[in-house]
Design a protein around this motif. Structure first.
Motif, short mmCIF file in Angstrom:
data_model
loop_
_atom_site.label_atom_id
_atom_site.label_comp_id
_atom_site.label_asym_id
_atom_site.label_seq_id
_atom_site.Cartn_x
_atom_site.Cartn_y
_atom_site.Cartn_z
N GLU A 169 0.80 -1.21 0.20
CA GLU A 169 -0.06 0.15 -0.03
C GLU A 169 0.88 1.40 0.17
O GLU A 169 2.05 1.22 0.24
CB GLU A 169 -0.98 0.04 1.20
CG GLU A 169 -2.16 -0.66 1.08
CD GLU A 169 -3.11 0.18 0.55
OE1 GLU A 169 -2.93 1.19 0.00
OE2 GLU A 169 -4.30 -0.34 -0.04
N ASP A 170 0.15 2.49 -0.32
CA ASP A 170 0.92 3.74 -0.32
C ASP A 170 0.20 4.46 0.69
O ASP A 170 0.80 5.67 1.16
CB ASP A 170 1.03 4.16 -1.75
CG ASP A 170 -0.39 4.77 -2.23
OD1 ASP A 170 -0.45 5.98 -2.74
OD2 ASP A 170 -1.39 3.96 -2.17
N SER A 171 -1.18 4.31 1.09
CA SER A 171 -1.82 5.27 1.73
C SER A 171 -2.24 4.80 3.40
O SER A 171 -2.31 3.44 3.39
CB SER A 171 -3.17 5.54 1.21
OG SER A 171 -3.99 4.64 1.39
N ALA A 172 -2.40 5.58 4.10
CA ALA A 172 -2.50 5.15 5.28
C ALA A 172 -4.19 4.68 5.34
O ALA A 172 -4.10 3.56 6.21
CB ALA A 172 -2.79 6.55 6.39
N THR A 173 -5.06 5.08 4.64
CA THR A 173 -6.32 4.27 4.56
C THR A 173 -6.12 2.92 4.20
O THR A 173 -6.79 1.83 4.65
CB THR A 173 -7.16 5.15 3.68
OG1 THR A 173 -7.12 6.49 3.93
CG2 THR A 173 -8.50 4.63 3.17
N GLY A 174 -5.31 2.64 3.14
CA GLY A 174 -5.05 1.38 2.80
C GLY A 174 -4.33 0.54 3.64
O GLY A 174 -4.54 -0.61 3.83
N MET A 175 -3.34 0.87 4.31
CA MET A 175 -2.64 0.48 5.32
C MET A 175 -3.48 0.07 6.43
O MET A 175 -3.49 -1.33 7.03
CB MET A 175 -1.36 1.09 5.96
CG MET A 175 -0.43 1.34 4.90
SD MET A 175 0.88 2.52 5.55
CE MET A 175 1.43 3.38 3.99
N ARG A 176 -4.29 0.69 6.87
CA ARG A 176 -5.38 0.40 7.92
C ARG A 176 -6.30 -0.74 7.53
O ARG A 176 -6.51 -1.83 8.57
CB ARG A 176 -6.12 1.56 8.27
CG ARG A 176 -5.26 2.70 9.14
CD ARG A 176 -6.34 3.85 9.61
NE ARG A 176 -5.76 4.74 10.38
CZ ARG A 176 -5.15 5.83 9.86
NH1 ARG A 176 -5.39 6.12 8.55
NH2 ARG A 176 -4.38 6.73 10.48
N ALA A 177 -6.76 -0.69 6.43
CA ALA A 177 -7.52 -1.81 5.95
C ALA A 177 -6.74 -3.02 5.93
O ALA A 177 -7.23 -4.13 6.41
CB ALA A 177 -7.99 -1.71 4.55
N GLY A 178 -5.51 -3.17 5.64
CA GLY A 178 -4.73 -4.42 5.45
C GLY A 178 -4.49 -4.95 6.81
O GLY A 178 -4.64 -6.19 7.20
N LEU A 179 -4.16 -3.95 7.65
CA LEU A 179 -4.00 -4.49 8.97
C LEU A 179 -5.22 -5.12 9.79
O LEU A 179 -5.02 -6.01 10.65
CB LEU A 179 -3.43 -3.14 9.99
CG LEU A 179 -1.78 -2.78 9.65
CD1 LEU A 179 -1.64 -1.46 10.44
CD2 LEU A 179 -0.72 -3.82 10.22
N ALA A 180 -6.22 -4.41 9.36
CA ALA A 180 -7.52 -4.74 10.04
C ALA A 180 -7.84 -6.27 9.65
O ALA A 180 -8.61 -6.79 10.10
CB ALA A 180 -8.57 -3.97 9.81
#
Length: 215
Positions: A169-180
């Protein structure tokens, strides 16, 4: 799972990760907003990067008085974007990694917060069209990123556990989705802001490739 590689699959964001498409997204937002007399602020991109079309449009309507509804907005913006999509440059380092993983036989999927029409245009521009390609768009889920649903769906379609997946990912939004979703999340070098807790640099994923593929 490919021998010597710790993940059963790699799930890729597209905009800003494989394709340098964020500038075009911003340009189309500006052009369509300007066509109805709305001028976007300098920080608009920072406020909306990685977010869904609905969330970005909601911001335009509530904070800047955009007079268009979703149907007319998407009709105008998507037409503008798709007409310019062939001009989008790939991000060479990540696209090369996609092809290296494909050569290794690692399962991969594309996971985007964009509409299916936008994603299809990006896939064509990147030259990634092929039978059996797994892609998840905002149209395919109830909740987009930062909810985990897009990545959970991609893992389901590939037949692997989310915990066995890597997310790039490149965005915090996407990173949060992946972590979740329970995946191992890697950030591209040009990712926005500081890395979220638990997110690894993409260099860590590169270091985990079998040695004969990293020479």
């Amino acid at each position: 799972m490919t021998e010597g590689f710790p993940h059963a699959a790699v799930l890729w964001d597209i905009d800003g990760t494989l394709a340098d498409s964020e500038p075009l997204h911003l340009e189309t937002f500006r052009r369509v907003a300007a066509s109805v007399g709305v001028t976007l602020p300098e920080d608009f991109h920072e406020r909306t990067v990685g977010r869904s079309e609905e969330m970005s449009l909601g911001l335009l309507q509530s904070d800047y008085g955009l007079p268009l509804g979703m149907a007319e907005w998407t009709k105008r913006r998507f037409a503008d974007y798709i007409s310019h999509a062939p001009e989008i440059p790939a991000i060479p380092e990540t696209l090369a990694l996609w092809h290296r993983l494909a050569a290794l036989g690692v399962a991969q999927a594309l996971v985007s917060n964009s509409d299916r029409m936008i994603v299809a245009a990006n896939i064509a521009t990147l030259g990634l069209e092929r039978p059996g390609l797994v892609s998840v768009t905002r149209n395919d889920v109830v909740q987009g990123k930062p909810a985990p649903e897009p990545y959970l769906r991609a893992a389901l379609l590939l037949g692997v556990a989310p915990e066995a997946c890597a997310v790039v990912e490149d965005s915090a939004t996407g990173m949060r989705a992946g972590l979740a979703a329970g995946a191992t999340v890697y950030a591209v070098p040009h990712a926005e802001g500081d890395l979220l807790e638990g997110v690894r640099p993409l260099a860590d994923l590169l270091a985990r490739l079998p040695e004969d593929q990293t020479a």
